[in-house]
Design an enzyme around this catalytic site. Sequence first.
Site, PDB file in Angstrom:
ATOM      1  N   SER A   1      32.852  49.138  30.491  1.00 34.38           N
ATOM      2  CA  SER A   1      33.178  47.762  30.097  1.00 34.38           C
ATOM      3  C   SER A   1      31.970  47.096  29.460  1.00 34.38           C
ATOM      4  CB  SER A   1      33.625  46.952  31.324  1.00 34.38           C
ATOM      5  OG  SER A   1      32.685  47.067  32.373  1.00 34.38           O
TER       6      SER A   1
ATOM      7  N   GLU B   1      43.269  50.652  39.099  1.00 33.95           N
ATOM      8  CA  GLU B   1      43.215  49.451  38.254  1.00 33.95           C
ATOM      9  C   GLU B   1      44.602  49.086  37.726  1.00 33.95           C
ATOM     10  OE1 GLU B   1      40.271  49.492  35.132  1.00 33.95           O
ATOM     11  OE2 GLU B   1      40.988  47.591  34.304  1.00 33.95           O
TER      12      GLU B   1
HETATM   13  O1  KIV Z   1      34.312  49.842  33.031  1.00 34.49           O
HETATM   14  C1  KIV Z   1      34.520  49.174  34.061  1.00 34.49           C
HETATM   15  O2  KIV Z   1      33.914  48.108  34.295  1.00 34.49           O
HETATM   16  C2  KIV Z   1      35.482  49.672  35.009  1.00 34.49           C
HETATM   17  C3  KIV Z   1      35.955  48.717  36.059  1.00 34.49           C
HETATM   18  C4  KIV Z   1      36.873  47.737  35.453  1.00 34.49           C
HETATM   19  C5  KIV Z   1      36.561  49.420  37.203  1.00 34.49           C
HETATM   20  O3  KIV Z   1      35.899  50.791  34.914  1.00 34.49           O
END
Ligand code: KIV
Length: 279
Positions: A45, A182
């Site tokens: 992310s 998720e």
């Molecule tokens: O990339 C990320 O931050 C994640 C979380 C949302 C679990 O995979």
Amino acid sequence: MKNTVSTLLMQKQSGDKITMLTAYDYTTAKIMDECGVNALLIGDSLGMVMLGYENTLPVTMDDMIHHTAAVSRGAQNAFVVADMPFMSYQTDVREAVINAGRLIKEGGANAVKLEGGAEVCPQIRAIVNASIPVVAHLGLTPQSVNVFGGFKVQGKTQDKAEKLIRDALDIQDAGACAVVLEGIPAKLAEVITQKLTIPTIGIGAGNGCDGQVLVYQDMLGLTSGHTPKFVKRFADVGALMRHGINEYITETKNGSFPSQEHTYSADIDMTAVLAKEGC
Ligand code: KIV
């Protein structure tokens, strides 16, 4: 006390909820670690919240290693989990092991996370065989955004819910030490949590999981625009930052910063200095 795969498992067994937050830099990781967060996730992310991409797909191994190393330097006790970016594990089992190894060796992570169910079990097995703990990730897996046609809740039909339960059992059999669930219905997450012996960590999956994870910019009010239903804003750090930055601009422009309090002084006769230097 250092959080490890064993302490996370003990937390599931004793019903002590696991706390995980994303972190991408040293300063934030250190604050979260000092607060006692059990696990820090360097999520891909970071492509969206740190690098401004539309989704996580452009994130590279070098991006992940760079940010993972910074977080690892700030984390004394938290269990550090680094995401394997898109196309660093899907194509080839050998390449998956090499890339997982880089996140541990160069990034200092304690475990890696990868997205997918039965289709990535060969990769999970091989990485675990190389003595690297693997956290799996099921449900709304953001690297599949183009297949899902957007960031949409998964597992909403009976077929899809059954497939997710099978996937969860498969990744556990393959050796995963935990799984992120998720964007799935709370009831389904609860069933998966009961069926598995490994901890489940939910995001948009209700409170029946063994723990929770949030992207820290979301929970601290640093993001703007659409906020998903599952995000709770625990503080408005964005408003505090805006206030501080606006004060800085005002005081710098009107000359009240820096004041005497923030200025160095020395007992020097500057007229004599200037005269000596011929200025
Ligand atoms: O990339 C990320 O931050 C994640 C979380 C949302 C679990 O995979």
